[in-house]
Design an enzyme around this catalytic site. Sequence first.
Site, PDB file in Angstrom:
ATOM      1  N   ASN A  19       2.451  22.911  61.838  1.00 47.96           N
ATOM      2  CA  ASN A  19       1.380  23.660  61.857  1.00 47.96           C
ATOM      3  C   ASN A  19      -0.016  22.564  62.187  1.00 47.96           C
ATOM      4  O   ASN A  19      -0.025  21.477  62.031  1.00 47.96           O
ATOM      5  CB  ASN A  19       1.204  23.898  60.508  1.00 47.96           C
ATOM      6  N   PRO A  20      -0.646  23.476  63.448  1.00 51.49           N
ATOM      7  CA  PRO A  20      -1.274  22.397  64.184  1.00 51.49           C
ATOM      8  C   PRO A  20      -2.476  21.832  63.751  1.00 51.49           C
ATOM      9  O   PRO A  20      -2.970  20.956  63.908  1.00 51.49           O
ATOM     10  CB  PRO A  20      -1.532  23.053  64.678  1.00 51.49           C
ATOM     11  N   ASP A 226      18.541  13.474  40.234  1.00 61.52           N
ATOM     12  CA  ASP A 226      19.321  12.981  40.962  1.00 61.52           C
ATOM     13  C   ASP A 226      19.773  14.322  41.488  1.00 61.52           C
ATOM     14  O   ASP A 226      20.099  15.849  41.296  1.00 61.52           O
ATOM     15  CB  ASP A 226      20.562  13.032  40.389  1.00 61.52           C
ATOM     16  N   LEU A 231      21.323  19.738  37.901  1.00 68.25           N
ATOM     17  CA  LEU A 231      20.865  19.568  37.316  1.00 68.25           C
ATOM     18  C   LEU A 231      19.091  18.832  37.275  1.00 68.25           C
ATOM     19  O   LEU A 231      18.947  18.673  38.062  1.00 68.25           O
ATOM     20  CB  LEU A 231      20.936  18.313  35.908  1.00 68.25           C
ATOM     21  N   ASP A 286       2.170  22.252  46.177  1.00 65.27           N
ATOM     22  CA  ASP A 286       1.567  23.786  46.684  1.00 65.27           C
ATOM     23  C   ASP A 286       1.372  24.813  45.799  1.00 65.27           C
ATOM     24  O   ASP A 286       2.468  24.596  44.675  1.00 65.27           O
ATOM     25  CB  ASP A 286       1.727  24.396  47.799  1.00 65.27           C
TER      26      ASP A 286
END
Length: 309
Positions: A19-20, A226, A231, A286
Amino acid sequence: MVGNILDHQQIRRVAVLTNPAAGRGIAAERAVEARREFFRRGIDVVALAGASAEASRELARHALDDDLLDALVVCGGDGLIHLALQEQAGSKKPLGIIPAGTGNDHAREYRIPLDVRGAVDAIVGGYSTHTDLGVIRHGDEERYFGTIAMAGFDSQVTERANTIKWPRGKLRYLLASGIEFPSFRARPARLETPDGEELFNGQAILCVVGNTKSYGGGMTVVPDADHHDGLFDITVLEEVPRRTFLLQARQFMAGDFSGLGGAIKRFRVPEVTLHMPGVNTYVDGDRSFPTPVSLRIAPGAGHYLVPKP
């Protein structure tokens, strides 16, 4: 559950997705440097630049369908990796990472060097691993995520951090925390499993559901997570006085909860529903869905190129 088994891939031709505009132009600069490093190693490169989230996903999809490409490489931050995962999850074609974001928590999790040359070496080396991914669902919509889902004060901080241009990395999140601290407060929260077991029901400042250990540029709030164990690791911070949190904030972000005593609740489950009314979740740094959301582990759905062991 998938063990930490490495496969070797023959890497001869890759697509580099950028994404520039990401990272205030840093991603575009690093993509140019990455292409140069690939060429030096005899690797053919197809350059892809998405001007929007939809365009980036479409480019990723076409690259994954191209039998002449050996890997999809993302040059950007965790947000662009998140977009690529929506197309690449469960794919036989591995995902390479050139870190060019603020947090770079995917790269940290998989020991990918933060410099371009080191990251390219990890890709060209061709070692890949299958990992777990998370899936977040709200209504009829669902998305994959690679690192952490969060709700509460930390999602407020992340939203603020995404508006700050400088500094970068963990310092940006610390600055955002300071700005948002006047709104530091607990909210009603509930966590329950699909069979109706109530893990938590009370007042919480934040809820963190981790497939991996860190967010916000290396803050290890789920230190035992992990990505191979099938999980989620969950950390809930109950209501504490502001002064207490301020005194313990550094230790908390390093995964040391000893100073917060019983205010920390931790769980390990493959699937959970999170309720925190009026709060938006954030995944991979996000904004995602408003709560309530359901989260589940997708064992083995991740496929990353990683450094040689």
